[in-house]
Design an enzyme around this catalytic site. Structure first.
Site, PDB file in Angstrom:
ATOM      1  N   ASP A   1     -34.793   9.281  39.716  1.00  0.00           N
ATOM      2  CA  ASP A   1     -36.160   9.404  39.205  1.00  0.00           C
ATOM      3  C   ASP A   1     -36.724   8.055  38.765  1.00  0.00           C
ATOM      4  OD1 ASP A   1     -34.408   9.191  37.044  1.00  0.00           O
ATOM      5  OD2 ASP A   1     -35.229  10.872  35.914  1.00  0.00           O
TER       6      ASP A   1
ATOM      7  N   ARG B   1     -40.403  18.492  32.210  1.00  0.00           N
ATOM      8  CA  ARG B   1     -39.861  18.216  33.554  1.00  0.00           C
ATOM      9  C   ARG B   1     -40.672  18.889  34.656  1.00  0.00           C
ATOM     10  NH1 ARG B   1     -34.792  15.802  33.278  1.00  0.00           N
ATOM     11  NH2 ARG B   1     -33.453  16.462  31.569  1.00  0.00           N
TER      12      ARG B   1
HETATM   13  P1  IMP Z   1     -31.069   3.314  32.956  1.00  0.00           P
HETATM   14  O1  IMP Z   1     -29.590   3.414  33.115  1.00  0.00           O
HETATM   15  O2  IMP Z   1     -31.464   2.623  31.690  1.00  0.00           O
HETATM   16  O3  IMP Z   1     -31.752   2.705  34.170  1.00  0.00           O
HETATM   17  O4  IMP Z   1     -31.572   4.765  32.698  1.00  0.00           O
HETATM   18  C1  IMP Z   1     -31.979   5.619  33.659  1.00  0.00           C
HETATM   19  C2  IMP Z   1     -32.101   7.009  33.078  1.00  0.00           C
HETATM   20  O5  IMP Z   1     -32.730   7.021  31.781  1.00  0.00           O
HETATM   21  C3  IMP Z   1     -33.028   7.789  33.986  1.00  0.00           C
HETATM   22  O6  IMP Z   1     -32.297   8.441  34.990  1.00  0.00           O
HETATM   23  C4  IMP Z   1     -33.703   8.742  33.034  1.00  0.00           C
HETATM   24  O7  IMP Z   1     -32.918   9.897  32.903  1.00  0.00           O
HETATM   25  C5  IMP Z   1     -33.707   8.016  31.702  1.00  0.00           C
HETATM   26  N1  IMP Z   1     -35.028   7.385  31.454  1.00  0.00           N
HETATM   27  C6  IMP Z   1     -35.305   6.075  31.432  1.00  0.00           C
HETATM   28  N2  IMP Z   1     -36.609   5.848  31.170  1.00  0.00           N
HETATM   29  C7  IMP Z   1     -37.164   7.073  31.037  1.00  0.00           C
HETATM   30  C8  IMP Z   1     -38.517   7.512  30.763  1.00  0.00           C
HETATM   31  O8  IMP Z   1     -39.481   6.751  30.625  1.00  0.00           O
HETATM   32  N3  IMP Z   1     -38.695   8.862  30.694  1.00  0.00           N
HETATM   33  C9  IMP Z   1     -37.674   9.757  30.855  1.00  0.00           C
HETATM   34  N4  IMP Z   1     -36.420   9.388  31.110  1.00  0.00           N
HETATM   35  C10 IMP Z   1     -36.157   8.052  31.201  1.00  0.00           C
END
Ligand code: IMP
Length: 186
Positions: free
Chosen positions: A103, A168
């Site tokens: 996502d 969601r």
């Molecule tokens: P990363 O490992 O920091 O890149 O985190 C990715 C995960 O954090 C994504 O798959 C989302 O589940 C969650 N995430 C990061 N930013 C957002 C946001 O703005 N809204 C909702 N979920 C987020």
């Protein structure tokens, strides 16, 4: 159980129409790039990618195996090396072309960890397709092969993304704006 949320509203950012059009473009690109592959495995990251994933794979004409992977981080945020596997894929990916469908890429630690795992398991190729790129927040260097939209550093929900398991189901992506933020802080 959904957690208690701070009062907020959701300001629309990307409409359902814009998303639909971009998903069609991404699917066309993926179709073109994998036209000679008979071994494409598209792996969706649960739960956030589920709406994007299902719209994307329906538009592919190349043969594709569908599968899902689920992670969670241990604490409030994502940290290097702290990604926990909640659900693994069922498919053997050795010698196959893997397309990871996510996502949003925020710090990048989640996808970087998953991509490394799939390479270690002997995938022939591993590429990343992400609906949203929060590039200003990046800590781990991960190239996004197919990127839907670059966005700013806001917290977004909808089209699969949640705030405490809410929102969601929205067909669009919006920015969470907290209602208890003082005027002067905006
Ligand atoms: P990363 O490992 O920091 O890149 O985190 C990715 C995960 O954090 C994504 O798959 C989302 O589940 C969650 N995430 C990061 N930013 C957002 C946001 O703005 N809204 C909702 N979920 C987020």
């Amino acid at each position: 159980m959904p957690q208690a949320l701070r009062p907020h509203h959701v300001r629309p950012l990307l409409s359902a129409e814009r998303i639909r059009a971009r998903v069609a473009e991404l699917a066309a690109e993926i179709d073109r790039d994998y036209r000679d592959s008979d071994a494409l495995v598209a792996i969706g990251v649960l739960k956030g990618a589920v709406l994007f994933y299902s719209d994307l794979v329906q538009r592919l004409s190349v043969p594709v195996i569908v599968d899902f992977f689920q992670t969670s981080s241990y604490g409030a945020g994502t940290v290097a090396g702290e990604i926990r596997i909640k659900r693994d894929i069922d498919t053997s990916i050795r010698g196959r072309d893997v397309l990871l469908v996510e996502d949003i890429v925020d710090t990048g630690w989640t996808v970087r960890t998953i991509l490394e795992l799939f390479r270690f398991r002997g995938a022939r190729s591993v590429k990343l397709c992400a609906l949203l790129d929060k590039h200003e927040a990046r800590e781990a260097d991960v190239p996004i092969d197919y990127c839907g939209f670059k966005i700013g550093n806001d917290f977004v929900v909808g089209y699969g993304l949640d705030y405490g398991e809410h929102h969601r189901h929205l067909p669009y992506v919006g920015v969470v704006e907290f209602e208890d933020v003082a005027e002067g802080d905006r």
